[in-house]
Design a protein around this motif. Sequence first.
Motif, short mmCIF file in Angstrom:
data_model
loop_
_atom_site.label_atom_id
_atom_site.label_comp_id
_atom_site.label_asym_id
_atom_site.label_seq_id
_atom_site.Cartn_x
_atom_site.Cartn_y
_atom_site.Cartn_z
N GLN A 97 0.68 -1.11 0.10
CA GLN A 97 -0.16 -0.07 0.10
C GLN A 97 0.76 1.12 0.01
O GLN A 97 0.38 2.28 -0.43
N SER A 98 1.97 1.22 0.66
CA SER A 98 2.73 2.37 1.00
C SER A 98 4.13 2.39 0.98
O SER A 98 4.48 1.13 1.25
N LEU A 99 5.13 3.33 0.75
CA LEU A 99 6.47 3.11 1.14
C LEU A 99 6.73 2.65 2.48
O LEU A 99 7.77 2.10 2.84
N LEU A 100 5.73 3.04 3.38
CA LEU A 100 6.05 2.60 4.90
C LEU A 100 5.80 1.05 5.10
O LEU A 100 6.12 0.95 6.10
N ASP A 101 5.45 0.48 4.14
CA ASP A 101 5.27 -1.10 4.32
C ASP A 101 6.44 -1.64 4.90
O ASP A 101 6.39 -2.55 5.89
N ALA A 102 7.78 -1.24 4.48
CA ALA A 102 9.07 -1.87 4.89
C ALA A 102 9.28 -1.59 6.20
O ALA A 102 9.63 -2.57 6.98
N MET A 103 8.80 -0.43 6.79
CA MET A 103 8.89 -0.17 8.33
C MET A 103 8.16 -1.13 8.97
O MET A 103 8.34 -1.63 9.91
N ILE A 104 6.96 -1.06 8.50
CA ILE A 104 5.94 -1.84 9.31
C ILE A 104 6.13 -3.50 9.39
O ILE A 104 6.18 -3.92 10.54
N SER A 172 -0.71 -0.19 -4.47
CA SER A 172 -2.00 0.19 -4.92
C SER A 172 -2.17 1.49 -4.39
O SER A 172 -2.07 1.85 -3.38
N ALA A 173 -2.56 2.19 -5.41
CA ALA A 173 -2.95 3.71 -5.13
C ALA A 173 -4.16 4.05 -4.28
O ALA A 173 -4.49 5.03 -3.56
N SER A 174 -5.21 3.03 -4.54
CA SER A 174 -6.33 3.31 -4.02
C SER A 174 -6.91 2.27 -2.73
O SER A 174 -7.68 2.23 -2.03
N GLY A 175 -5.70 1.37 -2.62
CA GLY A 175 -6.20 0.26 -1.64
C GLY A 175 -6.84 -0.96 -2.02
O GLY A 175 -6.76 -2.03 -1.35
N THR A 176 -7.43 -0.92 -3.36
CA THR A 176 -8.05 -2.05 -3.76
C THR A 176 -6.83 -3.10 -4.38
O THR A 176 -5.79 -3.01 -4.97
N LEU A 177 -6.96 -4.12 -4.09
CA LEU A 177 -6.15 -5.31 -4.13
C LEU A 177 -5.97 -5.70 -5.64
O LEU A 177 -7.03 -5.76 -6.39
N GLN A 178 -4.70 -5.65 -6.05
CA GLN A 178 -4.62 -5.76 -7.60
C GLN A 178 -4.17 -7.63 -7.66
O GLN A 178 -3.76 -8.05 -6.71
N PRO A 179 -4.58 -8.00 -8.99
CA PRO A 179 -4.26 -9.42 -9.03
C PRO A 179 -2.59 -9.98 -8.69
O PRO A 179 -1.79 -9.22 -8.91
N PHE A 180 -2.74 -10.93 -7.85
CA PHE A 180 -1.44 -11.45 -7.30
C PHE A 180 -0.69 -12.14 -8.70
O PHE A 180 -1.29 -12.88 -9.40
N ARG A 181 0.54 -11.95 -8.47
CA ARG A 181 1.28 -12.89 -9.46
C ARG A 181 2.03 -14.07 -8.80
O ARG A 181 1.71 -14.15 -7.66
N HIS A 182 2.40 -14.98 -9.70
CA HIS A 182 2.57 -16.29 -9.26
C HIS A 182 3.70 -16.68 -8.70
O HIS A 182 4.16 -17.67 -7.95
N GLY A 183 4.88 -15.75 -8.69
CA GLY A 183 6.25 -15.87 -8.22
C GLY A 183 6.30 -16.45 -6.91
O GLY A 183 6.97 -17.71 -6.48
N ALA A 184 5.55 -15.97 -5.73
CA ALA A 184 5.83 -16.31 -4.55
C ALA A 184 5.24 -17.48 -4.32
O ALA A 184 5.96 -18.25 -3.24
N PHE A 185 4.29 -17.95 -4.84
CA PHE A 185 3.59 -19.34 -4.86
C PHE A 185 4.41 -20.39 -5.57
O PHE A 185 4.61 -21.31 -5.19
N PHE A 186 5.03 -20.05 -6.48
CA PHE A 186 5.96 -21.05 -7.30
C PHE A 186 6.85 -21.33 -6.26
O PHE A 186 7.55 -22.45 -6.11
N LEU A 187 7.67 -20.31 -5.47
CA LEU A 187 8.77 -20.56 -4.63
C LEU A 187 8.29 -21.41 -3.40
O LEU A 187 9.20 -22.37 -3.16
N ALA A 188 7.08 -21.09 -3.01
CA ALA A 188 6.50 -21.93 -1.89
C ALA A 188 6.63 -23.46 -2.10
O ALA A 188 6.93 -24.30 -1.52
N LYS A 189 5.89 -23.74 -3.44
CA LYS A 189 5.82 -25.12 -3.90
C LYS A 189 7.13 -25.66 -4.24
O LYS A 189 7.57 -26.69 -3.79
N VAL A 199 -2.04 -9.02 5.97
CA VAL A 199 -2.87 -8.09 5.29
C VAL A 199 -2.76 -6.81 6.14
O VAL A 199 -3.11 -6.72 7.43
N LEU A 200 -2.38 -5.94 5.48
CA LEU A 200 -2.32 -4.45 5.81
C LEU A 200 -3.40 -3.71 5.42
O LEU A 200 -3.98 -3.76 4.17
N HIS A 201 -4.27 -3.10 6.15
CA HIS A 201 -5.58 -2.66 6.08
C HIS A 201 -5.57 -0.92 5.54
O HIS A 201 -6.14 -0.77 4.89
N ASN A 202 -4.67 -0.21 6.25
CA ASN A 202 -4.90 1.35 6.03
C ASN A 202 -3.63 1.92 6.23
O ASN A 202 -3.59 3.04 6.67
#
Length: 262
Positions: A97-104, A172-189, A199-202
């Motif tokens: 959602q924001s550049l602050l995500d890294a700190m959180i 996401s500029a609006s907070g609306t979730l954008q479609p997930f890409r597959h990379g993280a899930f490929f790595l998990a498998k 989940v970051l809400h606000n």
Amino acid sequence: MMQTQVLEEQQRHPADYPTLPDLESVLRTVLTGQAVAATSLLGMLGARLGGSPRSNANRITQLLGDLGCGFAGLELDINGPEHLRQSGPVIYVFNHQSLLDAMILARLLRRDVVPFCKQEMARKPLLGALLARAGTIFVDRAAQDQSAVLQAAQAVLADGRSLVIAPEGTRSASGTLQPFRHGAFFLAKKARVPIVPIVLHNVHDALPKGGLLLRPATVRVSVLPPVAHDAERNVRGLCEQVENRYRRRLGQPPRARLSSSD
């Protein structure tokens, strides 16, 4: 008389009259920038003094989380904190959602985590150097061959550390979730490790996309139970399951499941 008319007009049409920046927001923005600079400097000194790269990365993560969130005025209201600590390496995913995500995320996770980040961030003053010293895996999203990134990620997980990935790929500029890409899930498998959704809400309340000044805020965070790498038969199914968990928690419409295989 003229002054009174102007005040009345401002009250009727406040958006048409620019306001001075809030002094607290200016001070918090400056101090947070200094905290990032100080953390980067301490990371550089730690590397030169011969500490292990892993210990130095943990120190940077903890300082960034504590100092950054403190100066920015970010309070965290966490639901499901027990899911943050796992017995082995995992892949933490979060909605960006924001550049602050890294700190959180640094404040939440504390140690033994390696973030994924787009290559462009490596060129950012201060922040790029800080991310590099934290062991960040930088990803060139335009590159066709991602084998080096895959090898680096697998090496992190084999070392017992966890990965932190934003499957949307960008903020996401609006907070609306954008479609997930597959990379993280490929790595998990591939590595047979679970996914832990954060989940970051606000966060955009404190710094929206395009914003320049920080505003103190209480950020709501939901940490969902881990999702096993084999919870779905294929990568696409795993990606869709996790994305729809986010959508339900954020109150957004679910994404339709696709029937085709990977």
